[in-house]
Motif scaffolding. Structure first.
Motif, PDB file in Angstrom:
ATOM      1  N   TYR A 107      55.171  38.973  53.977  1.00  0.00           N
ATOM      2  CA  TYR A 107      54.109  38.800  52.849  1.00  0.00           C
ATOM      3  C   TYR A 107      52.290  38.736  53.758  1.00  0.00           C
ATOM      4  CZ  TYR A 107      51.950  39.047  48.434  1.00  0.00           C
ATOM      5  OH  TYR A 107      51.001  39.368  47.401  1.00  0.00           O
ATOM      6  N   THR A 114      53.233  44.672  51.609  1.00  0.00           N
ATOM      7  CA  THR A 114      52.711  43.658  51.241  1.00  0.00           C
ATOM      8  C   THR A 114      52.040  44.774  49.917  1.00  0.00           C
ATOM      9  OG1 THR A 114      52.171  42.227  52.793  1.00  0.00           O
ATOM     10  CG2 THR A 114      50.558  42.313  50.541  1.00  0.00           C
ATOM     11  N   ASP A 118      52.727  43.943  45.865  1.00  0.00           N
ATOM     12  CA  ASP A 118      52.322  43.560  44.832  1.00  0.00           C
ATOM     13  C   ASP A 118      51.659  44.461  43.756  1.00  0.00           C
ATOM     14  OD1 ASP A 118      50.688  41.360  46.146  1.00  0.00           O
ATOM     15  OD2 ASP A 118      49.414  42.289  47.010  1.00  0.00           O
ATOM     16  N   ASP A 129      52.727  37.378  38.561  1.00  0.00           N
ATOM     17  CA  ASP A 129      52.118  36.129  39.287  1.00  0.00           C
ATOM     18  C   ASP A 129      53.340  34.805  39.270  1.00  0.00           C
ATOM     19  OD1 ASP A 129      49.878  37.544  39.297  1.00  0.00           O
ATOM     20  OD2 ASP A 129      49.118  36.577  37.344  1.00  0.00           O
ATOM     21  N   ARG A 132      55.867  35.758  42.182  1.00  0.00           N
ATOM     22  CA  ARG A 132      55.386  35.826  42.777  1.00  0.00           C
ATOM     23  C   ARG A 132      54.642  34.293  43.450  1.00  0.00           C
ATOM     24  NH1 ARG A 132      51.294  37.632  41.938  1.00  0.00           N
ATOM     25  NH2 ARG A 132      51.478  39.636  43.090  1.00  0.00           N
ATOM     26  N   HIS A 421      44.921  40.780  50.890  1.00  0.00           N
ATOM     27  CA  HIS A 421      45.562  41.092  49.596  1.00  0.00           C
ATOM     28  C   HIS A 421      45.208  39.974  48.391  1.00  0.00           C
ATOM     29  CE1 HIS A 421      48.615  37.656  50.084  1.00  0.00           C
ATOM     30  NE2 HIS A 421      48.569  37.823  50.982  1.00  0.00           N
ATOM     31  N   GLY A 423      46.862  39.072  45.511  1.00  0.00           N
ATOM     32  CA  GLY A 423      47.824  37.625  44.585  1.00  0.00           C
ATOM     33  C   GLY A 423      47.597  38.335  43.185  1.00  0.00           C
ATOM     34  N   ARG A 425      46.942  40.911  40.539  1.00  0.00           N
ATOM     35  CA  ARG A 425      47.237  42.572  39.847  1.00  0.00           C
ATOM     36  C   ARG A 425      46.535  43.756  40.947  1.00  0.00           C
ATOM     37  NH1 ARG A 425      48.279  42.523  33.510  1.00  0.00           N
ATOM     38  NH2 ARG A 425      48.883  44.712  34.064  1.00  0.00           N
TER      39      ARG A 425
END
Length: 440
Positions: A107, A114, A118, A129, A132, A421, A423, A425
């Motif tokens: 990730y 990744t 996501d 969230d 993750r 990324h 993290g 939405r």
């Protein structure tokens, strides 16, 4: 160099390959650690039309790294001129294969992986969230063995790994999923959109709290020898192979069965699964699932799915039936028979797209693999490893595809470094399925 890399090359015949190998070794000796120079050399000697291929996964190219030894010992294979490589079949894991931080090293390092993680986690809304955070945490709030964590994370991981293989330019010809892995296989095949699959798993998570406590008991015995240990709250939950059976039941039922099995001379071990999945005890969960699936668009598969519900190819009328998928949670997983069906119809390169190597170890015992007609490789290590362990295993799977004869998209395979990324939405998940969903 930022972690493991795959060195791959090709030559016109068996005499030319050792000469090219010496050239690569010379480059490593004269310019240790110069990844860009090595990349340029390999790019000039990676012709997919040449029949003799070689590959080595290395930890680094510096003076103290393993690249020279790995290149000297690289696997070499001659592909059939003008022939086709064996089709790739993906095996997607189910509950029991999970472990903390499974695949987490990829990730932020592997772009396609990744992005796909996501996208699926975003489909869970705010709960994504939390998923993750617990997936990446050293000390998660909710452990991955819990059904409400393990099930969605196994789905997301299997789907992301499958899409990673596709990003290499390798299209799977068949899919077989174990437990929740069958739902991931359905998403990869275009039967169900990942967003809808996430909604189904979210609905199940609420129902897990009301489910009968229990689990599964792994028994080293053929299923036909276990009839006397069934009944009451105990039933066959999983058939993994000729001598790999799992019984599902309540805590009390499994404790009594385990005692009787031990007295009869059988080895029985409790699996890390907190509910009696794949038994009639979860019939109420099937009703919840069917209600959620009734609002879902289901399509015929764009890729062959060998169902572990029926132990044969998934039929269009089954794929589009909400009751078929809902019943999965209370019907036995027939992984061994489904694998038999797949390997009796075609010789394939099996790739385990999931954590650990549970399915790889099962496949290695199959006669088709033992005799060399088919082969198997895993995309992740057996358990959590040191720095770079996940990427090293991933590149090992890519190397297997290259040695099999596939032309790889080296932009996707060879990427190294951090991936941006948020993290949070991202946008909606693109359409899924067969060639209608070519990876970006």
């Amino acid at each position: 160099m930022s972690g493991p890399m795959l060195l791959a090359w090709s030559a016109r015949d068996e005499r030319a390959e050792p000469l090219l190998r010496r050239k690569i070794l010379g480059e490593l000796t004269r310019h240790p650690g110069h990844v860009e120079r090595l990349d340029r050399l390999l790019e000039d000697h990676r012709d997919p039309d040449l029949p003799v291929r070689a590959a080595a996964v290395v930890t680094g190219t510096g003076p103290a790294d393993d690249a020279p030894a790995a290149v000297r010992d690289a696997t070499v294979r001659t592909t059939v001129r003008h022939g086709s490589p064996r089709p790739v079949a993906l095996m997607l894991d189910g509950h029991g294969a999970q472990h903390p931080r499974m695949g987490a090293q990829l990730y932020g390092q592997e772009p396609e992986f990744t992005r796909r993680m996501d996208q699926v986690l975003a489909a869970f809304g705010a709960h994504g969230d939390l998923l993750r955070a617990d997936w990446l945490a050293e000390d998660p709030v909710v452990p991955v063995d819990a059904a409400e964590r393990g099930q969605p994370l196994l789905f997301a991981l299997g789907h992301a790994l499958a899409r990673t293989v596709e990003s290499w330019g390798v299209r799977p010809a068949a899919l077989v999923g174990h437990s929740v892995g069958e739902l991931a296989a359905a998403a990869v095949a275009g039967v169900i959109d990942p967003v809808d699959a996430a909604s189904l798993l979210a609905a199940r998570a609420d129902a897990y709290r009301e489910a009968v406590p229990g689990g599964l008991l792994a028994v080293a015995a053929p299923v036909e020898r276990l009839t006397e240990f069934l009944g009451g709250d105990v039933s066959v939950g999983v058939v993994n192979g000729p001598h790999q059976t799992m019984l599902a039941g309540t805590e009390e039922g499994l404790a009594a069965a385990a005692s009787r099995l031990k007295a009869a001379g059988y080895t029985a071990i409790r699996a890390r699964i907190p509910l009696p999945f794949h038994s009639p005890l979860l019939a109420p969960l099937a009703e919840t699932s069917e209600a959620a699936l009734a609002r879902t668009v289901l399509r015929p598969p764009g890729t062959d799915v060998y169902s572990t519900i029926t132990a044969r190819r998934l039929r269009p009328e089954e794929a589009t039936d909400p009751a078929f998928w809902a019943a999965q949670v209370c019907r036995p997983v027939l992984f061994g028979p489904a694998l038999d069906a797949l390997l009796s119809e075609r010789d394939v390169l099996l790739i385990e797209a999931g954590p650990g190597r549970m399915l790889t170890n099962l496949a290695r015992r199959h006669p088709a693999v033992v005799e060399g007609r088919s082969a198997v490789v895993a995309m992740l290590p057996q358990r959590r490893g040191g720095p770079g362990a996940d990427r090293r295993a991933l590149l090992g799977a890519a190397a297997a595809c290259w040695l099999e004869g596939y032309p790889l998209d080296w932009r996707a395979v060879s990427v190294r470094g951090d991936v941006s990324h948020s993290g949070r939405r991202p946008g909606p998940v693109p359409p899924t399925g067969d060639s209608r969903d070519a990876p970006a």
